[in-house]
Design an enzyme around this catalytic site. Structure first.
Site, short mmCIF file in Angstrom:
data_model
loop_
_atom_site.label_atom_id
_atom_site.label_comp_id
_atom_site.label_asym_id
_atom_site.label_seq_id
_atom_site.Cartn_x
_atom_site.Cartn_y
_atom_site.Cartn_z
CG HIS A 9 -6.30 -8.98 5.08
ND1 HIS A 9 -5.51 -9.92 4.46
CD2 HIS A 9 -6.34 -9.31 6.41
CE1 HIS A 9 -5.08 -10.79 5.37
NE2 HIS A 9 -5.57 -10.45 6.55
CG HIS A 174 -3.95 0.36 -24.44
ND1 HIS A 174 -5.08 -0.28 -23.97
CD2 HIS A 174 -4.13 0.48 -25.78
CE1 HIS A 174 -5.91 -0.52 -24.97
NE2 HIS A 174 -5.36 -0.07 -26.08
#
Length: 330
Positions: A9, A174
């Site tokens: 959606h 990271h």
């Protein structure tokens, strides 16, 4: 290669794909289908068919959909009927997509193979802080997790730590490292080697918390890494070593750690340094250190993510020297 269709959606699928590219690099054979407020089910179905037609191989297709029972899922499920080699997984999230990218590198894996793998791996990406909110483990699992330390002198495996990969990265652990690189290397432990970070409790805690599911991260000073490399208790460890600077890597090797290859991921710009690529800056000491490491037999590559081609390290050093000389003459 298995084709991937992201369906959702609104713009969720497009956003997840964009973020996935930041972490894993741009990927081919991936399509996005979004259900906008102005669209009906038939419109979505038409776009879905176009998305599959755009893939290189329409035989092996994996659909990652946002919500079970929603229009994107219902239309995808109806479209998939009769295509026995296709697979649908709902609950689309970023860890799931990264895992799919990594899994399909193995050309022998089918859409069904990857889908079955994603069901468990996608769930592992859901974590919580404070950690006390995590569901309680069973007593047997808790006992295993808190088993006593291995006695000194114990020999595990071949008695020598397996250093699977080494990376120089100012940011250390990271997103790109925790997902793309860890999936590529498949270590069972990440070790950040840094005197500075080892004595900074805040940074140390943040790094340990950033570890990907199933792969613990440790932060150790250089002297400890030298000890670990000589300790037979680490013979069953496949390690991914992260260094903040080439200087730390040099100290580690001079201490006796056997490292022959290293990846340069990022080196941050600071006063006195020059930019040589969009992720790497070097000062005079960096150039000298990398040249010394090469004299010691270390082979370098420079890539942000596994899918990138390596930068030419010789060209990087040449540019750094020229720009530093020009900077000194200003």
């Amino acid at each position: 290669m298995v084709g991937i269709v992201l369906a959702s959606h609104g713009d969720l699928a497009a956003g997840v794909r964009q973020t996935g590219s930041m972490v894993f690099g741009d990927q081919e054979n991936v399509a996005v289908v979004s259900l906008e407020p102005s669209m009906g089910p038939d419109d979505f179905r038409a776009n879905l068919e176009k998305a599959v037609a755009s893939l290189e191989d329409q035989e092996q297709v994996l659909f990652l959909v946002d919500l079970w029972g929603g229009t994107p899922f219902n239309q995808t499920s109806a479209f998939a009927k009769g295509h026995d080699t296709w697979a649908i997984v709902t609950g689309l999230n970023l860890p799931m997509l990264i895992e799919a990218y990594s899994a399909r590198i193995d050309a022998t894996k089918s859409a069904h193979d990857i889908a079955a793998h994603l069901v468990s791996e996608g769930r592992k990406g859901v974590r919580v802080l404070p950690e006390g909110l995590e569901p309680k483990v069973t007593a047997s699992k808790a006992a295993a997790a808190h088993a006593g330390a291995i006695a000194p002198g114990t020999v595990l495996g071949n008695g020598k730590i397996d250093i699977a990969a080494v990376r120089i990265d100012t940011r250390l652990l990271h997103g790109q490292v925790a997902t793309a690189w860890t999936k590529q290397i498949a270590p069972n432990r990440i070790i950040v080697v840094s005197d500075g970070v080892a004595h900074d409790e805040l940074r140390k805690t943040m790094i340990e918390q950033a570890a990907p599911p199933g792969v613990p991260a440790n932060v150790v000073p250089i002297s400890k890494m030298v000890e670990v490399a000589k300790d037979p208790r680490f013979g069953a460890t496949k390690a991914f070593l992260l260094f903040e600077t080439p200087q730390d890597l040099l100290k580690c090797i001079e201490g006796g750690v056997d490292i022959k290859k290293a990846n340069i991921g990022s080196m941050a710009h600071s006063v006195g340094k020059v930019v040589v690529t969009n992720a790497i800056a070097m000062g005079e000491d960096d150039v000298k250190t990398i040249e010394r490491l090469r004299e010691l037999g270390v082979e370098f590559e420079a890539r942000k993510v596994p899918s990138d081609a390596s930068e030419n390290v010789d060209a990087m050093l040449k540019k750094a020297k020229a720009d530093l000389a020009a900077q000194a003459n200003q």
